[in-house]
Design a protein around this motif. Sequence first.
Motif, short mmCIF file in Angstrom:
data_model
loop_
_atom_site.label_atom_id
_atom_site.label_comp_id
_atom_site.label_asym_id
_atom_site.label_seq_id
_atom_site.Cartn_x
_atom_site.Cartn_y
_atom_site.Cartn_z
N LEU A 116 9.86 -18.68 11.76
CA LEU A 116 10.71 -18.84 10.57
C LEU A 116 10.52 -17.64 9.63
O LEU A 116 11.50 -17.08 9.12
N ASP A 117 9.26 -17.24 9.42
CA ASP A 117 8.99 -16.08 8.55
C ASP A 117 9.71 -14.83 9.04
O ASP A 117 10.30 -14.09 8.26
N MET A 118 9.62 -14.61 10.35
CA MET A 118 10.24 -13.40 10.93
C MET A 118 11.76 -13.41 10.73
O MET A 118 12.37 -12.39 10.43
N GLU A 119 12.35 -14.60 10.87
CA GLU A 119 13.80 -14.74 10.68
C GLU A 119 14.18 -14.45 9.23
O GLU A 119 15.16 -13.76 8.95
N LEU A 120 13.39 -14.98 8.28
CA LEU A 120 13.67 -14.76 6.87
C LEU A 120 13.51 -13.29 6.49
O LEU A 120 14.29 -12.75 5.70
N GLU A 121 12.48 -12.66 7.05
CA GLU A 121 12.27 -11.23 6.79
C GLU A 121 13.42 -10.39 7.35
O GLU A 121 13.88 -9.44 6.73
N LYS A 122 13.87 -10.79 8.56
CA LYS A 122 14.97 -10.06 9.21
C LYS A 122 16.24 -10.13 8.35
O LYS A 122 17.01 -9.17 8.28
N GLY A 167 16.22 -10.25 5.17
CA GLY A 167 15.95 -9.59 3.89
C GLY A 167 15.82 -10.55 2.72
O GLY A 167 16.09 -10.19 1.57
N LEU A 168 15.39 -11.80 3.00
CA LEU A 168 15.27 -12.81 1.95
C LEU A 168 13.89 -12.77 1.29
O LEU A 168 12.90 -12.45 1.94
N ARG A 169 13.85 -13.10 0.00
CA ARG A 169 12.57 -13.22 -0.71
C ARG A 169 12.07 -14.65 -0.51
O ARG A 169 12.77 -15.60 -0.88
N PHE A 170 10.90 -14.80 0.03
CA PHE A 170 10.37 -16.15 0.29
C PHE A 170 8.85 -16.16 0.14
O PHE A 170 8.18 -15.12 0.18
N VAL A 171 8.32 -17.37 -0.02
CA VAL A 171 6.87 -17.59 -0.05
C VAL A 171 6.62 -18.85 0.77
O VAL A 171 7.29 -19.86 0.56
N ARG A 172 5.66 -18.78 1.71
CA ARG A 172 5.35 -19.97 2.52
C ARG A 172 3.86 -20.25 2.47
O ARG A 172 3.03 -19.35 2.57
N TYR A 173 3.53 -21.53 2.29
CA TYR A 173 2.14 -21.98 2.36
C TYR A 173 2.13 -23.19 3.29
O TYR A 173 2.60 -24.27 2.92
N ALA A 174 1.64 -22.98 4.52
CA ALA A 174 1.71 -24.02 5.57
C ALA A 174 3.17 -24.46 5.74
O ALA A 174 4.02 -23.62 5.99
N ASP A 175 3.47 -25.75 5.57
CA ASP A 175 4.86 -26.18 5.78
C ASP A 175 5.67 -26.25 4.48
O ASP A 175 6.77 -26.78 4.46
N ASP A 176 5.11 -25.71 3.38
CA ASP A 176 5.86 -25.60 2.11
C ASP A 176 6.49 -24.21 2.05
O ASP A 176 5.79 -23.20 2.06
#
Length: 359
Positions: free
Chosen positions: A142-148, A150-159
């Motif tokens: 999921l992180d890789m998809e969001l980075e691809k 170009g989205l700003r996101f923060v993830r902590y475990a399943d949050d």
Amino acid sequence: EIPKPNGGVRLLGIPTVKDRVIQQAIAQVLTPLFDQTFSEYSYGFRPNRYAEMAILQTLEYLNEGYDWVVDIDLERFFDTVNHDRLMNLISRTVDDGDVISLIRKFLVSGVQIDEEYKETVIGTPQGGNLSPLLSNIMLNELDMELEKRGLRFVRYADDCMIMVKSEMAAKRVMRSVTTFIEEKLGLMVNATKTKVTRPNDPTMKFLGFGFFKEYQANVYKAKPHQKSVENFKYKLKQLTRKNWSVDTKYRVERINQVIRGWVNYFKLGYMKKVLARIDSHTRTRLRMCIWKKWKTAKNRRKNLIKLGMNKFHAYNYSHTSKGVTRIAYSWVLTTTITNKRLAKFGLISCVQHYNSVHA
């Protein structure tokens, strides 16, 4: 099974001692291998990363103008992970067949509920040393998809929180990311809890924090969420129960532990007024406990005199018919069991501890 704060139950898979040792050995070898492939914006269960960093990164995005938030809630994430998909991701990095076989055995080892064995055909049972690493491996996709994207996101475990600049963009991102999670990762998104929101929405909660805008400085800041404050109050209330027959020194030690832990975790937040109110209430409840512990009129009179009250007043108030709560709020105890005396006895002030961690 353990109860969840918002209802329902969570299944824990607690390994035996031998399994725990082996899981820890696997985790210690695999963590450095996988950690270098994980996203910079993933903060949960990783070496040298913690919740405070996730909150600081969130604030940074909010103050850059990305103040429309897509709050993604994964439904029963740990219970719904597909084993085949997870093992496929692990085998891309780990080429040792024995280790892969061992990890799969841990995944399908099952849980025991009320003496009854239950198979775990999906999910990673929480409670084992490997579970946090496996969850990060799964959600790294999921992180890789969001980075691809170009989205700003923060993830902590399943949050996971995704921040964008407009409501329209937020709604579009929520739809497309939900589709990706359900179709590509095979996980379930909780449709009722996943929402587009603003930082100052009282229902928005991330790692126990809420957010608010200080309009004078025109910046977003963090504060403990109202639910976190209520939980803190409840813990202190349980430790200041009148019917809990323990030594006052032990009671104060337990209260101090809770205060230290809570304030240290939420030290990023703005909360002095809240802490001042909690301090006042905790001291009053502690006075109630001490008055109740003195029990007899003779004992109360003796202790009041010892604390500086004259004999006449000490005699009158030791025989009072007023309830414990009224006495605790009255001058009888506030002028004898003073704030200073309680501090000397060892009780920590939330406000002072908050100031000391900021000094």
